[in-house]
Design a protein around this motif. Structure first.
Motif, short mmCIF file in Angstrom:
data_model
loop_
_atom_site.label_atom_id
_atom_site.label_comp_id
_atom_site.label_asym_id
_atom_site.label_seq_id
_atom_site.Cartn_x
_atom_site.Cartn_y
_atom_site.Cartn_z
N PHE A 173 3.99 -1.55 -18.07
CA PHE A 173 5.37 -1.49 -18.36
C PHE A 173 5.84 -2.93 -18.27
O PHE A 173 5.25 -3.90 -17.94
CB PHE A 173 6.17 -0.83 -17.38
N SER A 174 6.91 -3.11 -19.02
CA SER A 174 7.82 -4.39 -19.26
C SER A 174 9.41 -4.16 -19.46
O SER A 174 9.56 -3.14 -19.89
CB SER A 174 7.17 -5.44 -19.95
N GLY A 213 3.97 -5.47 -15.70
CA GLY A 213 2.96 -5.16 -14.80
C GLY A 213 2.29 -3.80 -15.18
O GLY A 213 2.45 -3.14 -16.16
N LYS A 214 1.77 -3.06 -13.93
CA LYS A 214 0.99 -1.93 -14.20
C LYS A 214 1.00 -1.20 -13.00
O LYS A 214 1.04 -1.80 -11.81
CB LYS A 214 -0.57 -2.21 -14.40
N ALA A 215 1.04 0.11 -13.04
CA ALA A 215 1.09 0.85 -11.75
C ALA A 215 0.10 2.20 -11.81
O ALA A 215 -0.21 2.69 -13.20
CB ALA A 215 2.22 1.29 -11.71
N VAL A 251 14.40 -2.10 -13.83
CA VAL A 251 13.63 -2.03 -14.95
C VAL A 251 12.82 -0.66 -14.60
O VAL A 251 12.12 -0.81 -13.45
CB VAL A 251 12.84 -3.10 -15.42
N ASP A 252 12.64 0.27 -15.29
CA ASP A 252 11.99 1.43 -15.21
C ASP A 252 10.35 1.50 -15.80
O ASP A 252 10.25 0.95 -16.82
CB ASP A 252 12.64 2.75 -15.69
N GLY A 253 9.84 1.88 -14.98
CA GLY A 253 8.40 1.99 -15.25
C GLY A 253 7.81 3.33 -15.07
O GLY A 253 8.46 3.98 -14.33
N GLY A 300 7.99 11.26 -2.75
CA GLY A 300 7.40 10.56 -1.46
C GLY A 300 6.01 11.31 -1.22
O GLY A 300 5.63 11.04 0.01
N LEU A 301 5.39 12.22 -1.99
CA LEU A 301 4.35 12.59 -1.30
C LEU A 301 3.03 12.12 -2.02
O LEU A 301 2.01 12.24 -1.32
CB LEU A 301 4.19 13.99 -1.96
N VAL A 302 3.11 11.17 -2.84
CA VAL A 302 1.95 10.68 -3.57
C VAL A 302 2.04 8.96 -3.35
O VAL A 302 3.09 8.48 -3.36
CB VAL A 302 1.64 10.88 -5.12
N TYR A 303 0.88 8.44 -3.20
CA TYR A 303 0.77 6.99 -3.20
C TYR A 303 0.27 6.25 -4.37
O TYR A 303 -0.40 6.61 -5.29
CB TYR A 303 -0.60 7.03 -2.28
N VAL A 304 1.35 5.23 -4.74
CA VAL A 304 1.15 4.76 -6.00
C VAL A 304 0.99 3.17 -5.61
O VAL A 304 1.71 2.85 -4.82
CB VAL A 304 2.47 4.95 -7.00
N GLN A 305 0.31 2.59 -6.33
CA GLN A 305 0.19 0.92 -6.18
C GLN A 305 0.32 0.30 -7.57
O GLN A 305 -0.01 0.88 -8.65
CB GLN A 305 -0.99 0.81 -5.33
N GLY A 306 0.69 -0.92 -7.42
CA GLY A 306 0.74 -1.89 -8.72
C GLY A 306 0.98 -3.14 -8.41
O GLY A 306 0.70 -3.78 -7.44
N GLU A 307 0.91 -3.96 -9.78
CA GLU A 307 1.24 -5.46 -9.53
C GLU A 307 1.74 -5.86 -10.97
O GLU A 307 1.68 -5.18 -11.98
CB GLU A 307 -0.24 -6.20 -9.42
N GLY A 308 1.93 -7.32 -10.82
CA GLY A 308 2.56 -7.71 -11.97
C GLY A 308 3.33 -8.96 -11.87
O GLY A 308 3.22 -9.72 -10.90
N ASN A 309 4.01 -9.61 -12.67
CA ASN A 309 4.96 -10.68 -12.72
C ASN A 309 6.46 -10.61 -12.99
O ASN A 309 6.94 -9.82 -13.86
CB ASN A 309 4.30 -11.77 -13.39
#
Length: 155
Positions: A119-120, A62-64, A102-104, A143-152
């Motif tokens: 990451f994968s 995926g990607k973040a 799994v870490d990204g 917990g202070l910042v907003y992260v978004q992502g997607e993947g499979n």
């Protein structure tokens, strides 16, 4: 006469079913996910489940990215980025089964999908049951910042 019609009807239904099954493509197990988090998100709680088969290695890709939003509580964010953990679990009676994480990494210089961090990885334990109740728990430390992502999630 009625028996002949019934026989033809049953044969026709069977033929249609057989034709449908022969033209239906067999897809590799792959399941899309997306997320938006400050601290964590649990697929079981949001109803985002994945179907996986038994005895086949599961992986994730995926990607973040960071989208410049901050928690309203304020606080300083003086870090270059952070690790995002993607943990695979299966909902079951009693305690849910854990298959590893799994870490990204997401850099706070990434601001959208186009420059997000890829990451994968492969989960440590192999799914042991065919089920549509696998889910991800995605967490990060800050917990202070907003992260978004997607993947499979794939097999």
């Amino acid at each position: 006469m009625k028996a002949k019609i019934k026989t033809r009807l049953v044969a026709s239904v069977f033929l249609i079913f057989a034709l449908f099954m022969s033209v239906t493509p067999t897809l590799a197990a792959s399941s899309y996910y997306d997320f938006q988090i400050y601290k964590s998100v649990n697929g079981k709680e949001t109803g985002k489940f994945h179907s996986l088969t038994a005895n086949k290695t599961a992986s994730i890709s995926g990607k973040a990215w960071y989208n410049h939003s901050k928690d309203k509580s304020g606080g300083q964010v003086n870090i270059a980025g952070e690790t995002v953990k993607y943990c695979l679990k299966r909902d079951r009676f009693g305690f849910d089964k854990d298959y590893g994480c799994v870490d990204g990494y997401v850099s706070f210089k990434t601001t959208n999908y186009n420059n997000g961090n890829n990451f994968s990885g492969t989960f440590k334990d192999v799914p042991d049951e065919k089920s549509d109740k696998y889910y991800l728990v995605i967490t990060k430390g800050n917990g202070l910042v907003y992260v978004q992502g997607e993947g499979n999630v794939k097999q």
